[in-house]
Design a protein around this motif. Sequence first.
Motif, PDB file in Angstrom:
ATOM      1  N   VAL A 318      73.801   6.219  23.102  1.00 55.28           N
ATOM      2  CA  VAL A 318      72.518   5.704  22.403  1.00 55.28           C
ATOM      3  C   VAL A 318      72.450   6.462  20.733  1.00 55.28           C
ATOM      4  O   VAL A 318      72.917   7.260  20.349  1.00 55.28           O
ATOM      5  N   PHE A 319      72.590   4.989  19.875  1.00 48.21           N
ATOM      6  CA  PHE A 319      72.750   5.200  18.564  1.00 48.21           C
ATOM      7  C   PHE A 319      70.965   5.394  18.097  1.00 48.21           C
ATOM      8  O   PHE A 319      70.351   4.983  18.404  1.00 48.21           O
ATOM      9  N   ARG A 320      71.327   6.921  17.743  1.00 48.19           N
ATOM     10  CA  ARG A 320      70.630   7.414  17.015  1.00 48.19           C
ATOM     11  C   ARG A 320      70.020   7.514  14.965  1.00 48.19           C
ATOM     12  O   ARG A 320      71.211   8.476  15.240  1.00 48.19           O
ATOM     13  N   PRO A 334      64.290   6.975  16.209  1.00 45.21           N
ATOM     14  CA  PRO A 334      64.090   6.332  15.767  1.00 45.21           C
ATOM     15  C   PRO A 334      65.268   6.074  17.002  1.00 45.21           C
ATOM     16  O   PRO A 334      66.551   7.023  16.691  1.00 45.21           O
ATOM     17  N   VAL A 335      65.221   5.403  17.686  1.00 42.10           N
ATOM     18  CA  VAL A 335      66.358   4.752  17.987  1.00 42.10           C
ATOM     19  C   VAL A 335      66.574   3.157  17.919  1.00 42.10           C
ATOM     20  O   VAL A 335      65.786   3.011  18.081  1.00 42.10           O
ATOM     21  N   VAL A 336      67.955   3.157  18.091  1.00 47.76           N
ATOM     22  CA  VAL A 336      68.090   2.055  18.209  1.00 47.76           C
ATOM     23  C   VAL A 336      68.923   0.938  19.990  1.00 47.76           C
ATOM     24  O   VAL A 336      69.353   1.894  20.626  1.00 47.76           O
ATOM     25  N   ARG A 373      72.065  -3.189  10.236  1.00 46.44           N
ATOM     26  CA  ARG A 373      72.356  -2.351  11.650  1.00 46.44           C
ATOM     27  C   ARG A 373      71.686  -1.681  12.228  1.00 46.44           C
ATOM     28  O   ARG A 373      70.812  -1.246  13.456  1.00 46.44           O
ATOM     29  N   MET A 374      71.110  -0.528  11.218  1.00 49.05           N
ATOM     30  CA  MET A 374      70.426   0.102  12.111  1.00 49.05           C
ATOM     31  C   MET A 374      68.185  -0.018  11.744  1.00 49.05           C
ATOM     32  O   MET A 374      67.850   0.552  12.613  1.00 49.05           O
ATOM     33  N   LEU A 375      68.123  -1.151  11.119  1.00 43.82           N
ATOM     34  CA  LEU A 375      66.869  -2.044  12.049  1.00 43.82           C
ATOM     35  C   LEU A 375      67.098  -2.617  12.805  1.00 43.82           C
ATOM     36  O   LEU A 375      65.519  -3.341  13.307  1.00 43.82           O
ATOM     37  N   THR A 376      68.458  -3.042  12.738  1.00 39.73           N
ATOM     38  CA  THR A 376      67.734  -4.413  14.252  1.00 39.73           C
ATOM     39  C   THR A 376      67.705  -3.804  15.839  1.00 39.73           C
ATOM     40  O   THR A 376      68.312  -2.615  15.717  1.00 39.73           O
ATOM     41  N   GLY A 377      66.947  -3.457  16.660  1.00 38.23           N
ATOM     42  CA  GLY A 377      66.489  -3.113  17.600  1.00 38.23           C
ATOM     43  C   GLY A 377      66.227  -1.370  17.514  1.00 38.23           C
ATOM     44  O   GLY A 377      65.954  -0.431  18.271  1.00 38.23           O
ATOM     45  N   LEU A 378      65.722  -1.355  15.984  1.00 40.36           N
ATOM     46  CA  LEU A 378      64.959  -0.206  16.082  1.00 40.36           C
ATOM     47  C   LEU A 378      63.406   0.669  16.872  1.00 40.36           C
ATOM     48  O   LEU A 378      62.593  -0.965  16.638  1.00 40.36           O
ATOM     49  N   PRO A 404      72.455  -1.065  24.360  1.00 41.98           N
ATOM     50  CA  PRO A 404      73.885  -0.938  24.012  1.00 41.98           C
ATOM     51  C   PRO A 404      74.553  -0.834  24.656  1.00 41.98           C
ATOM     52  O   PRO A 404      75.608  -1.001  26.100  1.00 41.98           O
ATOM     53  N   GLU A 405      75.333   0.953  24.492  1.00 42.07           N
ATOM     54  CA  GLU A 405      76.273   1.656  25.194  1.00 42.07           C
ATOM     55  C   GLU A 405      75.170   2.401  26.223  1.00 42.07           C
ATOM     56  O   GLU A 405      76.573   3.473  27.508  1.00 42.07           O
ATOM     57  N   GLY A 406      74.453   2.119  26.830  1.00 40.47           N
ATOM     58  CA  GLY A 406      73.785   2.751  27.533  1.00 40.47           C
ATOM     59  C   GLY A 406      73.310   2.297  29.233  1.00 40.47           C
ATOM     60  O   GLY A 406      72.958   2.897  29.513  1.00 40.47           O
ATOM     61  N   ALA A 407      73.126   1.044  29.026  1.00 42.15           N
ATOM     62  CA  ALA A 407      72.544   0.763  29.807  1.00 42.15           C
ATOM     63  C   ALA A 407      72.916   1.264  31.881  1.00 42.15           C
ATOM     64  O   ALA A 407      72.499   0.971  32.350  1.00 42.15           O
ATOM     65  N   ALA A 408      73.936   1.240  31.428  1.00 41.53           N
ATOM     66  CA  ALA A 408      74.744   1.864  32.567  1.00 41.53           C
ATOM     67  C   ALA A 408      74.874   2.830  33.101  1.00 41.53           C
ATOM     68  O   ALA A 408      74.461   3.604  34.054  1.00 41.53           O
ATOM     69  N   THR A 409      74.133   4.100  32.297  1.00 35.70           N
ATOM     70  CA  THR A 409      73.499   5.290  32.731  1.00 35.70           C
ATOM     71  C   THR A 409      72.862   5.323  33.315  1.00 35.70           C
ATOM     72  O   THR A 409      71.671   4.575  33.656  1.00 35.70           O
TER      73      THR A 409
END
Length: 410
Positions: A318-320, A334-336, A373-378, A404-409
């Motif tokens: 998860v991108f923070r 914030p998270v993306v 990148r930071m604001l897209t999907g924030l 994006p990276e955690g959908a399979a979690t």
Amino acid sequence: MALFVRHRIDATIADGVFALFALAAGGWPGAAGWPAPHGAGSLLPAGTRADPAGSRTEDGLLCLSVRSAFHLLLSAAELPAGSEVVISAVTHPDMVRIIELHGLRAVPVDIDPGTLAVDEAALDSAVTDLTRALVVTHLFGARSPLDAVARTAHDRGLLLIEDCAQSLQGPDDRGDPRADVSLFSFGLLKTATAMGGAVTWVRRPALAAAMRARHAGWPVQSRRAYAVKVLTCMVALVASRPVLYGLLFGDRCRRDPTALVRSRVPGDGPGFTRWLRRRPCDALARTVARRLAHFPAHRLASRAEAGEAFAAVLPPGVFRPGATAARHTHWVFPVVVDDPDRAVRGLRAAGVDATPATSQIAAVEPAPPGAARMLTGLVFVPAYPGLPAARRDLAAAVVAACSPEGAATP
């Protein structure tokens, strides 16, 4: 039915009652212009003094807001028309509006999404012969290092300003002594709110004197205007209780909770200028003094711990934004995610309110890649003390599923 509020106001009903009493008492003579009497607020600055490093003097000034202080600063600095002001690529949009109001050009400098610090290579490219000032915005409760920016400002003879509105670290926090000006906010949603007000630390004596002279001629904020802020805070504190908040702002209602606390900023140029050119009333000065004298250090520490606890239950993918910042108090979390609207719906179904990127944070156009990148999907997720661990874990699962990276979690 219970719904946990998206952002907890850092105040108590007692703080609001004090402000109302201050309004009724009329404050004290001269309080709006600073300093406060020794018995009420000895932590408020009185004239110039040496900074902790002993290398420069600092002059404290109480303004109505950070935006008002920034307008005062640029008015006193009298930068030549057409000059460039290099500013962090993610900031409050009104800061850019104020720069342009003074006939200056805002030039965005990209930031590192992980640390939220200004990108050194981007800074070198952004500074030109027309640059006269640098503005660094500290975001989300993190405090970014000023090493590269301070070197550039010193080498090029530029005015260095740091916007610490979102990153107050304690009652003695005056910012980085290498900055020429450090701005701190006590607005409604900020740390240790006084329902308004901003403390400005200036380390250029001539600039400080010019700011004081101009500020003295501005009209004082009406007591009625401050009373509205105080009552709004008290209503918001009562409404933030989970069951009542769910009834007022749950899925069956169409009310927007941000409409309750959002500042009404004039859209036209003359109205905006009049809105900026005000001094704080005596009651606001007294309330700021009290918040500094009785700073909620325990709540600040608990908030930082709650943010770290939420980060610990999120999957690594998860991108923070600001995840690797060295100093972080987690004013907001914030998270993306891939789909912010889906994430917000899922979080509300889990009993926690959330909001996608708001009008209070925006990229300075043209947006550099790091800022974009930071604001897209924030999305801003609740991660404060008082949020039960069960709700926190549900919220983390929703964020993971929408990332994006955690959908399979699981």
